[in-house]
Design a protein around this motif. Structure first.
Motif, PDB file in Angstrom:
ATOM      1  N   PHE A  57       4.393 -10.130  10.314  1.00  0.00           N
ATOM      2  CA  PHE A  57       3.558 -11.667   9.773  1.00  0.00           C
ATOM      3  C   PHE A  57       4.324 -11.948   8.425  1.00  0.00           C
ATOM      4  N   GLY A  58       5.779 -11.563   8.231  1.00  0.00           N
ATOM      5  CA  GLY A  58       6.721 -11.921   7.561  1.00  0.00           C
ATOM      6  C   GLY A  58       5.814 -12.152   5.972  1.00  0.00           C
ATOM      7  N   GLN A  59       4.853 -11.079   5.218  1.00  0.00           N
ATOM      8  CA  GLN A  59       4.867 -11.079   4.462  1.00  0.00           C
ATOM      9  C   GLN A  59       3.449  -9.457   4.482  1.00  0.00           C
ATOM     10  N   ILE A  60       3.757  -8.179   2.961  1.00  0.00           N
ATOM     11  CA  ILE A  60       3.031  -7.344   2.907  1.00  0.00           C
ATOM     12  C   ILE A  60       1.820  -7.240   3.332  1.00  0.00           C
ATOM     13  N   TYR A  61       1.124  -6.283   3.961  1.00  0.00           N
ATOM     14  CA  TYR A  61      -0.118  -6.140   4.410  1.00  0.00           C
ATOM     15  C   TYR A  61      -1.014  -5.637   3.060  1.00  0.00           C
ATOM     16  N   LEU A  62      -2.216  -6.405   2.919  1.00  0.00           N
ATOM     17  CA  LEU A  62      -2.730  -6.051   2.095  1.00  0.00           C
ATOM     18  C   LEU A  62      -4.465  -5.965   2.239  1.00  0.00           C
ATOM     19  N   ILE A 111       1.101  -0.765   0.034  1.00  0.00           N
ATOM     20  CA  ILE A 111      -0.610   0.282   0.177  1.00  0.00           C
ATOM     21  C   ILE A 111       0.764   0.821   0.093  1.00  0.00           C
ATOM     22  N   GLY A 112       0.364   1.915  -1.077  1.00  0.00           N
ATOM     23  CA  GLY A 112       1.341   3.082  -0.987  1.00  0.00           C
ATOM     24  C   GLY A 112       2.795   3.147  -1.677  1.00  0.00           C
ATOM     25  N   GLN A 113       3.199   2.258  -2.343  1.00  0.00           N
ATOM     26  CA  GLN A 113       3.888   2.064  -3.326  1.00  0.00           C
ATOM     27  C   GLN A 113       3.485   1.318  -5.402  1.00  0.00           C
ATOM     28  N   GLN A 114       3.934   1.831  -5.482  1.00  0.00           N
ATOM     29  CA  GLN A 114       3.525   1.121  -6.763  1.00  0.00           C
ATOM     30  C   GLN A 114       3.888   0.060  -7.576  1.00  0.00           C
ATOM     31  N   ALA A 115       3.324  -0.402  -8.396  1.00  0.00           N
ATOM     32  CA  ALA A 115       3.444  -1.785  -8.883  1.00  0.00           C
ATOM     33  C   ALA A 115       4.673  -1.368  -9.421  1.00  0.00           C
ATOM     34  N   ALA A 116       5.355  -2.992  -9.878  1.00  0.00           N
ATOM     35  CA  ALA A 116       6.589  -3.065 -10.288  1.00  0.00           C
ATOM     36  C   ALA A 116       6.506  -3.231 -11.530  1.00  0.00           C
ATOM     37  N   PRO A 117       7.988  -2.614 -12.471  1.00  0.00           N
ATOM     38  CA  PRO A 117       8.134  -1.358 -13.426  1.00  0.00           C
ATOM     39  C   PRO A 117       7.807  -2.570 -14.424  1.00  0.00           C
ATOM     40  N   ALA A 118       7.975  -4.255 -14.270  1.00  0.00           N
ATOM     41  CA  ALA A 118       7.229  -5.099 -15.149  1.00  0.00           C
ATOM     42  C   ALA A 118       5.652  -4.678 -15.227  1.00  0.00           C
ATOM     43  N   ALA A 119       5.416  -4.755 -14.419  1.00  0.00           N
ATOM     44  CA  ALA A 119       3.830  -4.232 -14.632  1.00  0.00           C
ATOM     45  C   ALA A 119       2.578  -3.607 -14.618  1.00  0.00           C
ATOM     46  N   ALA A 120       4.030  -2.313 -14.539  1.00  0.00           N
ATOM     47  CA  ALA A 120       3.440  -0.768 -14.403  1.00  0.00           C
ATOM     48  C   ALA A 120       2.114  -0.450 -15.187  1.00  0.00           C
ATOM     49  N   GLY A 121       2.364  -0.818 -16.467  1.00  0.00           N
ATOM     50  CA  GLY A 121       1.212  -0.954 -17.243  1.00  0.00           C
ATOM     51  C   GLY A 121       0.063  -1.950 -17.812  1.00  0.00           C
ATOM     52  N   GLY A 122      -0.218  -2.396 -17.044  1.00  0.00           N
ATOM     53  CA  GLY A 122      -0.696  -3.843 -17.085  1.00  0.00           C
ATOM     54  C   GLY A 122      -1.962  -3.044 -16.783  1.00  0.00           C
ATOM     55  N   VAL A 128      -6.122 -11.650   5.346  1.00  0.00           N
ATOM     56  CA  VAL A 128      -5.840 -11.340   4.265  1.00  0.00           C
ATOM     57  C   VAL A 128      -6.519 -12.230   2.648  1.00  0.00           C
ATOM     58  N   ALA A 129      -6.877 -13.919   3.248  1.00  0.00           N
ATOM     59  CA  ALA A 129      -7.713 -14.255   2.267  1.00  0.00           C
ATOM     60  C   ALA A 129      -8.936 -13.872   2.039  1.00  0.00           C
ATOM     61  N   GLY A 130     -10.017 -13.522   2.720  1.00  0.00           N
ATOM     62  CA  GLY A 130     -10.931 -12.547   2.568  1.00  0.00           C
ATOM     63  C   GLY A 130     -10.759 -10.801   2.195  1.00  0.00           C
TER      64      GLY A 130
END
Length: 176
Positions: free
Chosen positions: A122-127, A79-90, A157-159
């Motif tokens: 939690f060892g993962q990103i907040y989603l 959250i607050g970070q742009q998508a990875a450059p490889a996917a930025a245009g999708g 997170v699954a929800g």
């Protein structure tokens, strides 16, 4: 006696039903890139209408496993970070940017710190399904979720992934 004509066809459903398996899977993976979910929906085609597709998508999203959560999180930006450059245009990246639009300015700095604490715990990103929510609302949600134990947080997170999938599926259908 009145003529009982069939309900008007939904062009979006007709288009999805007509796609080949690979094209269908590519379209639906934009909503939730979990192979089991996409394959399950492909296996239920043809859908009679939008409600049938949304119901099936919700049913299959409700069964998201911890392993599937981990795979999906690997492709999501913080959250607050742009998508990875490889996917930025999708399409998926564009939807992600729009969903996170509430996190701007100083809120991004607060999120960096809160994300780091969440990832440490939690060892993962907040989603979260961020669509339509403000930065302060999202930060309050993150803070509250820090009290969850890891198993409870995995289910939350699954929800959230399921909510995101259904929101994106609606967008996919509406753009047809």
């Amino acid at each position: 006696m009145p003529d009982r004509a069939a309900a008007p066809a939904d062009p979006a459903i007709e288009r999805l039903n007509a796609l080949g398996p690979e094209e269908f899977r590519a379209e639906l993976a934009q909503c939730l890139d979990i192979d089991r979910w996409v394959r399950a929906l492909d296996g239920e085609r043809p859908f009679r209408d939008r409600d049938a597709l949304i119901a099936a998508a919700g049913r299959h999203a409700a069964a998201i496993t911890d392993d599937e959560v981990a795979q999906a999180l690997a492709r999501h930006p913080r959250i607050g970070q742009q998508a990875a450059p490889a996917a930025a245009g999708g399409t998926e990246a564009a939807w992600s940017r729009g969903e996170q639009a509430g996190v701007t300015g100083a809120a991004k700095d607060d999120f960096r710190a809160a994300n780091a604490a969440y990832e440490e715990r939690f060892g993962q990103i907040y989603l979260v399904c961020a669509s339509g929510r403000s930065g302060p609302e999202l930060l309050a949600d993150l803070t509250a979720r820090m009290a969850n134990d890891p198993a409870a947080e995995a289910r939350v997170v699954a929800g959230e992934l399921g909510k995101i999938a259904l929101l994106r599926l609606e967008r996919l259908l509406d753009r047809q």
